[in-house]
Design a protein around this motif. Sequence first.
Motif, mmCIF file in Angstrom:
data_model
loop_
_atom_site.group_PDB
_atom_site.id
_atom_site.type_symbol
_atom_site.label_atom_id
_atom_site.label_comp_id
_atom_site.label_asym_id
_atom_site.label_seq_id
_atom_site.Cartn_x
_atom_site.Cartn_y
_atom_site.Cartn_z
ATOM 1 N N ALA A 87 33.096 46.714 45.906
ATOM 2 C CA ALA A 87 32.786 46.277 44.540
ATOM 3 C C ALA A 87 33.916 46.632 43.577
ATOM 4 O O ALA A 87 34.349 45.804 42.772
ATOM 5 N N GLY A 88 34.397 47.865 43.654
ATOM 6 C CA GLY A 88 35.470 48.298 42.761
ATOM 7 C C GLY A 88 36.768 47.537 43.011
ATOM 8 O O GLY A 88 37.464 47.149 42.072
ATOM 9 N N THR A 89 37.096 47.317 44.279
ATOM 10 C CA THR A 89 38.317 46.576 44.607
ATOM 11 C C THR A 89 38.195 45.123 44.170
ATOM 12 O O THR A 89 39.154 44.541 43.655
ATOM 13 N N THR A 90 37.021 44.535 44.332
ATOM 14 C CA THR A 90 36.804 43.161 43.872
ATOM 15 C C THR A 90 37.049 43.061 42.371
ATOM 16 O O THR A 90 37.749 42.160 41.906
ATOM 17 N N GLY A 97 43.789 38.780 38.357
ATOM 18 C CA GLY A 97 43.985 37.345 38.477
ATOM 19 C C GLY A 97 43.395 36.673 39.698
ATOM 20 O O GLY A 97 43.469 35.453 39.821
ATOM 21 N N ALA A 98 42.803 37.416 40.617
ATOM 22 C CA ALA A 98 42.160 36.785 41.769
ATOM 23 C C ALA A 98 40.911 36.045 41.308
ATOM 24 O O ALA A 98 40.223 36.490 40.383
ATOM 25 N N ALA A 99 40.634 34.942 41.960
ATOM 26 C CA ALA A 99 39.404 34.206 41.676
ATOM 27 C C ALA A 99 38.311 34.730 42.593
ATOM 28 O O ALA A 99 38.466 34.725 43.821
ATOM 29 N N VAL A 100 37.225 35.208 42.014
ATOM 30 C CA VAL A 100 36.104 35.692 42.814
ATOM 31 C C VAL A 100 35.305 34.483 43.279
ATOM 32 O O VAL A 100 34.756 33.744 42.466
ATOM 33 N N VAL A 101 35.266 34.291 44.571
ATOM 34 C CA VAL A 101 34.494 33.196 45.165
ATOM 35 C C VAL A 101 33.053 33.641 45.348
ATOM 36 O O VAL A 101 32.129 32.870 45.124
#
Length: 134
Positions: A87-90, A97-101
């Motif tokens: 959860a923390g890394t997400t 800038g990563a897109a959470v899928v």
Amino acid sequence: MDPVRELRLVVTVDDYDEAVAFYRDVLGLPERGAYEAPNGGLVTILEAGRATLELANAAQADYIDEVEVGRRVAGKYRVAFEVTDSAGTTQRLAEAGAAVVAAPVRTPWDSLNARLEGPGGLQLTLFEELGEAD
């Protein structure tokens, strides 16, 4: 003697600096080395713990996507990183800038998995093992 000593995934990215900052500085993969070619080519080699090659048929890929995301989303390639805090890394990668899928979800195989898309178009699974360590 083992015939293979290392598995290396090579990704060609459009924004080199963004990708290096994301995977090295945000995700925290230690830098093994960085090199520049005479033609201006750049490469950074990042350590990612131990490497495995996971081969799956289409039915398994469908199943993993269904569990992690709820529908088929991955292409032919997906990179999975075992982390200590899914959860923390997400959250940290999303802020960079990563897109959470798909947010972290507990899987039938007792891990907490999240799905993201990172720089270079890489589909990422972050997984945190919830059972006993081996």
